[in-house]
Design an enzyme around this catalytic site. Structure first.
Site, mmCIF file in Angstrom:
data_model
loop_
_atom_site.group_PDB
_atom_site.id
_atom_site.type_symbol
_atom_site.label_atom_id
_atom_site.label_comp_id
_atom_site.label_asym_id
_atom_site.label_seq_id
_atom_site.Cartn_x
_atom_site.Cartn_y
_atom_site.Cartn_z
ATOM 1 C CG ASP A 86 -0.200 -0.079 2.534
ATOM 2 O OD1 ASP A 86 1.061 -0.106 2.510
ATOM 3 O OD2 ASP A 86 -0.847 -0.107 3.590
ATOM 4 N N GLY A 87 2.168 1.126 -0.103
ATOM 5 C CA GLY A 87 3.037 2.301 -0.191
ATOM 6 C C GLY A 87 3.639 2.720 1.147
ATOM 7 C CD GLU A 88 0.745 2.148 6.001
ATOM 8 O OE1 GLU A 88 1.186 1.225 6.713
ATOM 9 O OE2 GLU A 88 -0.357 2.696 6.201
ATOM 10 C CD GLN A 115 5.340 27.611 1.111
ATOM 11 O OE1 GLN A 115 5.254 27.245 -0.048
ATOM 12 N NE2 GLN A 115 4.701 28.698 1.557
ATOM 13 C CG HIS A 144 16.650 28.156 -0.201
ATOM 14 N ND1 HIS A 144 17.479 28.393 -1.280
ATOM 15 C CD2 HIS A 144 15.630 29.040 -0.307
ATOM 16 C CE1 HIS A 144 16.962 29.374 -2.012
ATOM 17 N NE2 HIS A 144 15.849 29.778 -1.431
ATOM 18 C CG ASP A 199 19.088 33.871 -7.482
ATOM 19 O OD1 ASP A 199 20.044 33.710 -6.703
ATOM 20 O OD2 ASP A 199 18.112 33.106 -7.543
ATOM 21 C CE LYS A 251 15.973 32.430 -9.705
ATOM 22 N NZ LYS A 251 16.189 31.081 -9.146
HETATM 23 C C1 R5P Z 1 16.070 29.270 -5.574
HETATM 24 O O1 R5P Z 1 15.980 30.266 -4.877
HETATM 25 C C2 R5P Z 1 17.225 28.323 -5.492
HETATM 26 O O2 R5P Z 1 18.370 28.949 -4.992
HETATM 27 C C3 R5P Z 1 17.541 27.714 -6.851
HETATM 28 O O3 R5P Z 1 17.956 28.737 -7.745
HETATM 29 C C4 R5P Z 1 16.328 27.044 -7.440
HETATM 30 O O4 R5P Z 1 15.755 26.185 -6.492
HETATM 31 C C5 R5P Z 1 16.710 26.241 -8.680
HETATM 32 O O5 R5P Z 1 15.553 25.643 -9.190
HETATM 33 P P1 R5P Z 1 15.488 25.175 -10.699
HETATM 34 O O6 R5P Z 1 16.670 24.277 -10.941
HETATM 35 O O7 R5P Z 1 14.171 24.437 -10.784
HETATM 36 O O8 R5P Z 1 15.501 26.383 -11.565
#
Ligand code: R5P
Length: 286
Positions: free
Chosen positions: A34-36, A90, A124, A163, A186
Site C-alpha cells: 500500500d506504499g507504507e 517554503q 536554503h 541571482d 533572475k
Molecule cells: C532558488 O531560490 C534556489 O536557490 C535555486 O535557484 C532554485 O531552487 C533552482 O531551481 P530550478 O533548478 O528548478 O531552476
C-alpha cells in the site's frame, strides 16, 4: 558513535562512518504494497550515540527519518544530520492560508524531544533553523566547491551566481581562492520557467563556473548558462551543493553548453564529485 544511514543517504553515511574509522549500521528499508514504508536498524544502540543521516528530498525521506529517529530510541543521545533539508524554500507564508512547510517539517522532527542535536548542510534560508525546537547547527559546503574548482585547475575561473540570493554562496566559494565573482538577476515566471536579466559582466573568453545552492529542474542554471554563452565565455561549468536534477534538468543544462556538472553528495547522484563526509565527521567529533 554509531552512524545510521537513512535510505536516501547510504553512500554519504558510509563515508562519514569511514572518516570516523567505523562502518555504518546495517538497516532495512522496504515498502509495503500500500506504499507504507518499513524501516529497521539491526545494531543495538544501548548506551551509544546514534547519528542518523538522512536527506529530505521527497516525502518518503521524511517518513524514513521519523522512523529512524523512533527506531534508535534506546540510544543515550540522538543526533540527526540532514544533508539536504527539503521544503526549506517554503520558509514563510507567501499567501494567506499557506502552510509554512519548513516549519511543519521542523516541528515533526523535533517533536517528542528524542533528538538532541541537528546538523543541516547549506539550508536554503538559515532562518528556517529557528523552527526546530532543538539545537540546530548549519554546515557550509561552499568552500569545498571552491577547493574542487582550484584542484580541477580551471584556469582563471569567474564564479557566477544566477541571482542575488546566491551572492553569499558564490562569495564563500570564490573568496578563499580569490576567484572573481558576481551574480545575475533572475525573474521567476512559473514553477519551471525563469528569465535571467543581462548584467554587465566581463565573461568573454573566460572560464565560468555558475554556482547555486540547489539545482532542481535546471531552469535557472540553463538560462544563466545560455546567457553567459551568448556573452562568449570560454568553458562553462555548473556547481551546486544540492543536485536534485528532477525531470529533464540534466539535458537542459548540458544542452545550454555546459561542459561539466559538479555537485556534492548531500543528494547522491552521478554528479556527486564532492563529498561533505569529512566536513560532517569533523563537526561530529569537534
Ligand atoms: C532558488 O531560490 C534556489 O536557490 C535555486 O535557484 C532554485 O531552487 C533552482 O531551481 P530550478 O533548478 O528548478 O531552476
Amino acid at each position: 558513535m554509531k552512524i545510521i544511514p537513512g535510505v536516501s543517504s547510504q553512500v554519504l553515511a558510509t563515508r562519514i562512518a569511514a572518516e570516523l574509522g567505523g562502518e555504518a549500521c546495517l538497516c532495512e528499508y522496504k515498502k509495503f504494497p500500500d506504499g507504507e514504508l518499513y524501516t529497521r536498524v539491526f545494531d543495538g544502540l544501548k548506551d551509544e550515540e546514534a547519528i542518523v543521516v538522512q536527506s529530505l528530498m521527497a516525502d518518503t525521506g521524511l517518513i524514513s527519518l521519523l522512523q529512524l529517529i523512533d527506531a534508535v530510541e534506546e540510544a543515550h543521545k540522538t543526533t540527526v544530520v540532514i544533508p539536504y533539508l527539503g521544503y526549506a524554500r517554503q520558509d514563510k507564508r507567501f499567501k494567506p492560508g499557506e502552510a509554512i512547510s519548513s516549519r511543519a517539517i521542523a516541528r515533526g522532527i523535533s517533536f517528542a524531544g528524542i533528538v538532541d542535536k541537528i546538523y543541516v548542510v547549506n539550508v536554503h534560508n538559515r532562518a528556517v533553523l529557528e523552527y526546530f525546537d532543538v539545537e540546530t547547527r548549519p554546515l557550509d559546503a561552499a568552500p569545498l566547491i571552491g577547493d574542487y574548482i582550484a584542484k580541477r585547475r580551471i584556469a582563471r575561473p569567474v564564479i557566477i551566481g544566477p541571482d542575488e540570493g546566491a551572492r553569499e554562496l558564490v562569495k564563500a566559494v570564490a573568496a578563499p581562492h580569490r576567484f572573481e565573482y558576481d551574480v545575475l538577476e533572475k525573474k521567476r515566471i512559473s514553477g519551471d520557467e525563469v528569465i535571467i536579466q543581462p548584467k554587465e559582466l566581463s565573461v568573454e573568453a573566460k572560464n565560468v563556473v555558475i554556482v547555486d545552492d540547489i539545482i532542481s529542474t535546471g531552469g535557472t542554471i540553463a538560462e544563466a548558462a545560455a546567457m553567459i554563452k551568448a556573452r562568449e565565455a570560454n568553458e562553462i561549468y555548473v556547481a551546486c551543493i544540492h543536485g536534485l536534477f528532477v525531470q529533464n534538468a540534466t539535458l537542459r543544462i548540458l544542452n545550454a553548453g555546459v561542459k561539466e556538472i559538479i555537485a556534492t553528495d548531500t543528494i547522491e547522484s552521478i554528479f556527486s564529485t564532492i563529498s561533505v563526509a569529512k566536513m560532517i565527521a569533523d563537526e561530529l567529533t569537534r
